[in-house]
Design a protein around this motif. Structure first.
Motif, short mmCIF file in Angstrom:
data_model
loop_
_atom_site.label_atom_id
_atom_site.label_comp_id
_atom_site.label_asym_id
_atom_site.label_seq_id
_atom_site.Cartn_x
_atom_site.Cartn_y
_atom_site.Cartn_z
N VAL A 393 -3.84 6.32 15.93
CA VAL A 393 -3.45 7.72 15.79
C VAL A 393 -1.96 7.86 16.09
N PRO A 394 -1.15 8.00 15.04
CA PRO A 394 0.30 8.02 15.27
C PRO A 394 0.80 9.31 15.92
N ILE A 395 0.05 10.40 15.77
CA ILE A 395 0.57 11.65 16.34
C ILE A 395 0.31 11.67 17.84
N ASP A 396 1.12 12.45 18.53
CA ASP A 396 1.09 12.44 19.99
C ASP A 396 -0.05 13.31 20.52
N ILE A 397 -1.27 12.88 20.26
CA ILE A 397 -2.41 13.52 20.92
C ILE A 397 -3.23 12.41 21.57
N LEU A 398 -4.13 12.79 22.46
CA LEU A 398 -5.00 11.82 23.12
C LEU A 398 -6.39 11.96 22.52
N PRO A 399 -6.71 11.12 21.52
CA PRO A 399 -7.94 11.34 20.76
C PRO A 399 -9.20 11.35 21.63
N THR A 400 -9.32 10.38 22.54
CA THR A 400 -10.54 10.30 23.33
C THR A 400 -10.73 11.56 24.16
N ALA A 428 -10.01 9.98 11.04
CA ALA A 428 -11.03 9.22 10.31
C ALA A 428 -11.04 7.75 10.72
N LEU A 429 -9.86 7.19 10.99
CA LEU A 429 -9.82 5.79 11.41
C LEU A 429 -10.51 5.60 12.76
N CYS A 430 -10.45 6.61 13.62
CA CYS A 430 -11.15 6.53 14.90
C CYS A 430 -12.65 6.41 14.66
N GLU A 431 -13.13 7.21 13.72
CA GLU A 431 -14.56 7.15 13.41
C GLU A 431 -14.91 5.77 12.87
N PHE A 432 -14.06 5.24 12.03
CA PHE A 432 -14.31 3.90 11.49
C PHE A 432 -14.41 2.88 12.61
N MET A 433 -13.50 2.94 13.56
CA MET A 433 -13.40 1.84 14.52
C MET A 433 -14.23 2.04 15.80
N HIS A 438 -19.76 7.00 17.19
CA HIS A 438 -19.83 8.45 17.14
C HIS A 438 -19.36 8.95 15.78
N ASP A 439 -19.87 10.12 15.38
CA ASP A 439 -19.37 10.75 14.16
C ASP A 439 -18.15 11.59 14.53
N VAL A 440 -17.04 10.92 14.69
CA VAL A 440 -15.84 11.56 15.22
C VAL A 440 -15.41 12.75 14.36
N GLN A 441 -15.49 12.57 13.03
CA GLN A 441 -15.00 13.65 12.16
C GLN A 441 -15.88 14.89 12.26
N ALA A 442 -17.17 14.68 12.39
CA ALA A 442 -18.08 15.83 12.54
C ALA A 442 -17.78 16.53 13.86
N ILE A 443 -17.46 15.76 14.88
CA ILE A 443 -17.14 16.35 16.18
C ILE A 443 -15.87 17.19 16.07
N ILE A 444 -14.88 16.69 15.37
CA ILE A 444 -13.63 17.44 15.20
C ILE A 444 -13.90 18.76 14.48
N ARG A 445 -14.72 18.70 13.44
CA ARG A 445 -15.02 19.92 12.70
C ARG A 445 -15.78 20.91 13.57
N LYS B 45 -21.33 12.48 5.18
CA LYS B 45 -19.93 12.81 5.00
C LYS B 45 -19.12 12.19 6.14
N GLY B 46 -17.93 11.69 5.83
CA GLY B 46 -17.10 11.07 6.85
C GLY B 46 -16.79 9.65 6.49
N ALA B 47 -16.68 8.80 7.50
CA ALA B 47 -16.39 7.39 7.23
C ALA B 47 -17.66 6.70 6.74
N HIS B 48 -17.60 6.17 5.53
CA HIS B 48 -18.78 5.53 4.96
C HIS B 48 -18.86 4.06 5.29
N ILE B 49 -17.78 3.52 5.82
CA ILE B 49 -17.83 2.13 6.27
C ILE B 49 -17.45 2.15 7.75
N ARG B 50 -18.00 1.21 8.48
CA ARG B 50 -17.73 1.17 9.91
C ARG B 50 -17.29 -0.22 10.33
N ASP B 51 -16.57 -0.21 11.43
CA ASP B 51 -16.03 -1.43 12.00
C ASP B 51 -17.15 -2.42 12.35
#
Lengths: 454, 400
Positions: A393-400, A428-433, A438-445, B45-51
């Motif tokens: 996350v390049p922007i200056d926020i604390l995602p966790t 979205a990358l947080c959700e990926f990794m 967790h469904d990070v993006q759903a949580i953000i929404r 909806k969201g990330a369809h692939i995961r680490d």
């Protein structure tokens, strides 16, 4: 020209199935659909058409009862064949059987110099009535812009760093005058600046080569450098109470066509990409097209997931589903509903990872692009790890901390931690990794909805 | 593989909604997911692939990193036994003796801890988290070989319930579970976990002139007498066994009495390398604990009012459990500071406090345990100020 802004944090996923730079004609799909669920912030859509009605491109289909001025219009001319509803009669899709030749509602034509003279109120009226207004997305919240509020500034991202993202050179070939007209129209709405961000590490797409009336910024670095949210943070961050607009180049071009040609033109080029596509390439079609025709005889196997949009933020659709309103690509991935023996212990061959504990095996994959499937690669667990999200996350926020504040529904904390600066795609990358899956993006929404409705 | 999969599939319906063993679904799930990574796919909806990484892979890497300490601990348990009783022995008998001593402790620790985890998961209806797999291995490594097994059981139960489950389970705890277990033992059975407990003697007696005191105890003793330097006292101890038994080299290698897994700085460092290369443990914390201890050691050297303060600063790094604590305990991501700058501060203060407790406080010969528990309490405070700084940066933009 300002200095190049270097983004260090982030990651470019190297996936297989990038679209070849050619636009193929397979004939137009018969069916198109507008999905009210594509527009965030719509609460109670009110239908203006019923099954059997004939519409033109630009004919209003529905509006939201909260902002009645904003009309959502048909992308093509034809007949409304079906209105698909879900639970509680929620409108899911308005399906339109397209005519062979698309006819648009007619709007007043303006020349380039007319546009300069045009009053803001008049421009707003035309945009709202035609349905082109819907292209304008407002931050915070990432919703369709509220016509009552003037933006502090307007942001355009001139590149897309998502996995397998289409090339803007292919998408917007020869549409420079329309883009410029779109910018000129939108410039009227803000007393601030219109910012255009370009990728410093690649050749500037032709569409932006002669653009004027904007402030150009250059970004260099991995995804999410191309996300407009990232760019806003580095150019002119959103504070509490601010409203800014964002718009994709496609939206600007559509606005340009509306004013210069006097018609609602929803034609767009979309990319079909992903490891399971036999011939990944581009197609010319309209907003909301059915993907059926593009996928026919073009898949390597049947057991696939079709995603409208990119793999990090997109939405799953069926093989005869429709492309999302704001999407310019369809991605096809292998479905991952198989168990893996000791999958958590053995080297994760063919599965990308941003964590060294797994990516230490990446030499097994060599430098070839990954073709990951849709498996969760683990089980949902409690938050344990720290310090991982911060690396992407390049922007200056604390995602966790932000995510935990949302889960706790702590309004003040969410605001203080900068929720107004993000929408789903920015994390979205947080959700990926996330190892806790967790469904990070759903949580953000969920957090954005809480604040919007508070 | 297919065979195992078939068995799992045939019993699975019993545990699912409507099955007669549905209550125990999460127990079943824990075993199923251990064998097979599940078929769950990403959402609509969201990330369809995961680490490719998950908590199991992460946690198993911590256990893997502990293996050198465990193996050396087993060897050293046997080694100390034979050397204290004055017998000649080869590697194999040493390993056998060590295994007989250590294995039951591991079995009890895992048995009790996982039993409680499964019970809580069943009652609270949540998946079994992998966290205890690490704690269950840490506990045996930080107790003496001679510990009665019932004490291991009691302390593990205390640690899991009081340090973790009452806070809501994995991810919510404030204190490191394994260290709470150790602290419980320390305060509940003070007489039985200090003195000559580090070496198993069995029915044998020690050779004349043997002292089972740990280097830290020797250092404290020497300092309170004040007649000779700590290093001299260390090198005079157990000269009946071999000259310079407590040399820097021996302490670094770990051929000294102490808790099962903590004696060898070298093995802890191998673990550290594994954790750092795989990115599972925070290198910032590990490095800053050592830096803090070294800095405080040097600070005391400069003050130098008693013999303990004059001990060469690098001795602090190899005596007692500092290295083991720095690598495996301080890096616990749940109880450590969660911000990147915070990790530096957190680790550094652990190092500093460890040395202060060792040197200044006569009641506790070992400082790392209390230092980490103490900093566990302060980690949220450190984070609070770092998060606040982030918020302030955001607020300060508004006026511009």
């Amino acid at each position: 020209m300002s200095q190049t802004i270097k983004i260090k944090k982030g990651y470019n996923l190297n996936l297989a199935g990038k679209a070849d730079k050619k636009v193929v004609d397979v004939g137009q799909p018969e069916l198109f659909a507008i999905k009210p669920t594509d527009f965030l912030g719509i609460n109670r859509p009110k239908l203006l058409v019923s099954e059997g009605d004939n519409v033109k491109a630009g004919t209003p289909l529905f509006f939201d009862r909260q902002t009645e001025e904003v009309l959502y219009t048909s992308p093509v001319s034809g007949e409304i064949v079906e209105i698909v509803r879900g639970d509680k009669r929620k409108i899911l899709e308005i399906r339109i059987l397209a005519d062979k030749d698309i006819v648009s509602e007619s709007f007043v034509k303006y020349s380039t110099s007319d546009i300069q003279q045009l009053e803001t109120a008049k421009a707003k009226e035309i945009l709202l009535k035609s349905g082109c207004w819907v292209n304008i997305i407002q931050r915070p919240y990432g919703i369709v812009a509220d016509p009552e509020e003037a933006p502090k500034s307007i942001f355009i991202s001139g590149f897309d760093t998502h996995p397998l993202a289409p090339s803007y050179d292919v998408l917007h070939q020869g549409e420079e005058p329309y883009l410029q007209a779109g910018i000129d129209v939108l410039k009227k709405f803000t007393s601030g600046k219109v910012h255009l961000s370009l990728n410093a590490s690649e050749e500037i797409p032709k569409i932006f080569s002669k653009v004027s009336n904007v402030e150009i910024h250059k970004f260099n670095g991995p995804h999410p450098a191309g996300n407009v949210g990232t760019q806003i943070h580095f150019i002119d961050p959103i504070n509490k109470g601010d409203v800014v607009w964002t718009i994709q180049p496609f939206g600007l071009i559509q606005i340009g066509k509306l004013f210069l040609d006097g018609k609602y033109d929803a034609s767009k080029i979309i990319a079909l990409a992903g490891s399971e596509v036999a011939n990944p390439q581009y197609y010319k079609t309209y907003i909301g097209a059915s993907v059926k025709k593009f996928l026919q005889d073009n898949l390597k196997q049947d057991h696939v997931r079709i995603v409208t949009g990119n793999v990090l933020t997109g939405e799953r659709i069926k093989s005869d589903g429709f492309i999302g309103y704001y999407h310019n690509m369809v991605t096809v991935l292998p479905e991952g509903d198989q168990q893996k023996f000791l999958g958590w212990l053995l080297p994760p061959v063919g599965r990308p990872s941003l964590h060294r504990v797994a990516s230490i095996w990446s030499f097994l994959n060599g430098s070839k692009p990954y073709a990951p499937n849709t498996n969760l690669n683990g089980e949902p667990r409690a938050f344990v790890q720290s310090g991982a999200f911060e690396k992407v996350v390049p922007i200056d926020i604390l995602p966790t901390h932000l995510i935990k504040a949302i889960m706790a529904e702590d309004y003040d904390e969410m605001e203080a931690l900068g929720i107004y600066e993000v929408i789903e795609e920015d994390l979205a990358l947080c959700e990926f990794m996330d190892v806790s899956k967790h469904d990070v993006q759903a949580i953000i929404r969920q957090g954005l909805d809480l604040l919007k409705n508070s | 593989m297919k065979f195992l999969q078939n068995i799992i599939h045939s019993v699975k319906p019993n545990f699912e909604e409507g099955g007669k063993l549905h209550k125990y679904y999460y127990v079943f799930e824990a075993f199923e997911t251990l064998a097979f990574q599940p078929e769950t796919t990403t959402g609509h909806k969201g990330a369809h692939i995961r680490d490719a990484n998950d908590t199991k892979r992460m946690m198993s890497m911590v256990i893997f990193a502990m293996v050198p300490c465990l193996l050396f601990g087993i060897y050293n348990a046997g080694y100390q036994h034979f050397i204290a009783t004055g017998q000649e022995a080869d590697l194999i008998p040493m390993l056998i003796t060590g295994t007989i001593l250590v294995l039951p402790i591991i079995v009890v620790s895992y048995g009790v801890g996982l039993g409680i985890e499964f019970t809580f998961a069943t009652i609270r209806r949540h998946p079994v988290n992998e966290g205890f797999l690490v704690s269950g291995m840490l506990i045996p490594l930080i107790v003496p070989t001679t510990i009665p097994l019932w004490q291991v059981a009691l302390a593990t139960a205390f640690g899991v319930i009081i340090a973790k489950e009452v806070f809501g389970g994995t991810g919510m705890n404030i204190f490191n579970v394994a260290l709470t277990t150790r602290a419980f033992l320390y305060f509940a059975y003070p007489s039985q976990i200090s003195g000559e407990v580090w070496t198993y003697l069995g029915d044998k007696t020690t050779v004349d002139g043997y002292s089972g005191a740990t280097p830290l105890a020797v250092a404290y003793e020497a300092s309170s007498k004040g007649t000779q330097s700590v290093t001299a006292a260390l090198s005079e101890t157990n000269t009946v066994l071999q000259s310079d038994f407590y040399s820097f080299y021996n302490m670094f290698m770990g051929f000294i009495p102490g808790s099962i897994g903590e004696t060898s700085t070298l093995m802890a460092l191998i673990g550290a390398v594994i954790l750092i290369i795989t990115g599972v443990g925070s290198w910032k914390i590990i490095v800053s604990v050592f830096a803090g201890a070294l800095a405080m050691g040097l600070g005391f050297n400069a003050v130098g009012v008693n013999e303990y303060m004059l001990i060469p600063a690098h001795y602090h790094l190899v005596m007692g459990g500092l290295a083991f604590g720095a690598v495996f305990m301080a890096t616990d991501p749940v109880t450590a500071s969660q911000t990147e700058l915070g990790k530096w501060i957190y680790g550094f203060l652990i190092g500093v406090l460890t040395v202060i407790i060792r040197v200044v406080n006569p009641a506790y010969p070992e400082g790392i345990m209390l230092a980490i528990l103490f900093m566990n309490v302060f980690a949220p405070l450190i984070d609070f100020y770092i998060v606040k700084a982030n918020k302030t940066r955001r607020l300060s933009r508004v006026t511009v």
